[in-house]
Structure formats: C-alpha cells, structure tokens
Design a protein around this motif. Structure first.
Motif, mmCIF file in Angstrom:
data_model
loop_
_atom_site.group_PDB
_atom_site.id
_atom_site.type_symbol
_atom_site.label_atom_id
_atom_site.label_comp_id
_atom_site.label_asym_id
_atom_site.label_seq_id
_atom_site.Cartn_x
_atom_site.Cartn_y
_atom_site.Cartn_z
ATOM 1 N N GLY A 1 0.810 -1.214 0.000
ATOM 2 C CA GLY A 1 0.000 0.000 0.000
ATOM 3 C C GLY A 1 0.838 1.257 0.000
ATOM 4 O O GLY A 1 0.517 2.239 -0.676
ATOM 5 N N SER A 2 1.943 1.244 0.730
ATOM 6 C CA SER A 2 2.827 2.413 0.776
ATOM 7 C C SER A 2 3.541 2.630 -0.550
ATOM 8 O O SER A 2 3.632 3.758 -1.044
ATOM 9 N N ILE A 3 4.047 1.558 -1.131
ATOM 10 C CA ILE A 3 4.749 1.656 -2.406
ATOM 11 C C ILE A 3 3.794 2.109 -3.512
ATOM 12 O O ILE A 3 4.195 2.838 -4.422
ATOM 13 N N ALA A 4 2.535 1.731 -3.414
ATOM 14 C CA ALA A 4 1.555 2.111 -4.437
ATOM 15 C C ALA A 4 1.325 3.613 -4.474
ATOM 16 O O ALA A 4 0.903 4.151 -5.496
ATOM 17 N N LEU A 5 1.612 4.313 -3.391
ATOM 18 C CA LEU A 5 1.372 5.750 -3.339
ATOM 19 C C LEU A 5 2.585 6.594 -3.699
ATOM 20 O O LEU A 5 2.472 7.812 -3.837
ATOM 21 N N ILE A 6 3.762 5.995 -3.861
ATOM 22 C CA ILE A 6 4.986 6.773 -4.083
ATOM 23 C C ILE A 6 5.054 7.402 -5.480
ATOM 24 O O ILE A 6 5.123 8.620 -5.587
ATOM 25 N N GLY B 1 3.004 7.832 -7.939
ATOM 26 C CA GLY B 1 1.747 8.460 -8.339
ATOM 27 C C GLY B 1 0.693 7.497 -7.884
ATOM 28 O O GLY B 1 0.896 6.290 -7.977
ATOM 29 N N PRO B 2 -0.361 7.963 -7.346
ATOM 30 C CA PRO B 2 -1.321 7.039 -6.728
ATOM 31 C C PRO B 2 -1.818 5.950 -7.680
ATOM 32 O O PRO B 2 -2.444 6.227 -8.682
ATOM 33 N N ASN B 3 -1.477 4.733 -7.368
ATOM 34 C CA ASN B 3 -2.001 3.560 -8.064
ATOM 35 C C ASN B 3 -3.039 2.963 -7.115
ATOM 36 O O ASN B 3 -2.711 2.178 -6.224
ATOM 37 N N TRP B 4 -4.291 3.351 -7.278
ATOM 38 C CA TRP B 4 -5.327 3.007 -6.303
ATOM 39 C C TRP B 4 -5.657 1.520 -6.282
ATOM 40 O O TRP B 4 -6.058 0.993 -5.244
ATOM 41 N N THR B 5 -5.480 0.842 -7.388
ATOM 42 C CA THR B 5 -5.739 -0.607 -7.410
ATOM 43 C C THR B 5 -4.724 -1.332 -6.530
ATOM 44 O O THR B 5 -5.095 -2.183 -5.712
ATOM 45 N N LEU B 6 -3.456 -0.992 -6.678
ATOM 46 C CA LEU B 6 -2.415 -1.609 -5.862
ATOM 47 C C LEU B 6 -2.559 -1.216 -4.389
ATOM 48 O O LEU B 6 -2.334 -2.025 -3.495
ATOM 49 N N PHE B 7 -2.966 0.020 -4.151
ATOM 50 C CA PHE B 7 -3.210 0.467 -2.779
ATOM 51 C C PHE B 7 -4.340 -0.347 -2.144
ATOM 52 O O PHE B 7 -4.251 -0.758 -0.979
#
Length: 66
Positions: free
Chosen positions: A23-28, A30-36
C-alpha cells in the motif's frame, strides 16, 4: 511463555507487513489506487487469516502458559 510466538501469529504479522508495504509503495510514484486497495485488503485480511490458522492448531497453546 510463548508470548504468541506461533506460526499463526508470524504469518499474520508478515502478511500485514506485506500489505502495508504494498500500500505504501503504491502511493509513491503516483497514486495507483488498485495496488493500494490490494495492500489494504492484505493488511486487514491478516487478522482473520491469523485467527483461522490459530483455530487450525497453529496458534500458541494457552493451557501451557503460566
């Protein structure tokens, strides 16, 4: 005294940590909301996973603790 050190507890903690990391890496970049969302599901899903593994006999034995 085992302090909860069991395969069920370790599995739940590791899955939770992986979920937080994903979840943290997904936000670095640019927000990748699916991965988050996948990270959130992993982090929250660790609790029932630990409970299921504990009920399956992989948890700490409470009767032997003093």
């Amino acid at each position: 005294m085992s302090h909860g050190s069991s395969p069920a507890a370790w599995t739940a903690v590791i899955v939770s940590l992986v979920g937080f990391a994903v979840g943290s890496i997904a936000l670095i970049p640019g927000p990748n909301w699916t991965l988050f969302a996948i990270g959130c599901v992993l982090a929250v899903g660790a609790l029932p996973l630990g409970k299921i593994l504990s009920m399956a006999g992989l948890g700490a034995d409470r009767e032997k603790q003093h």
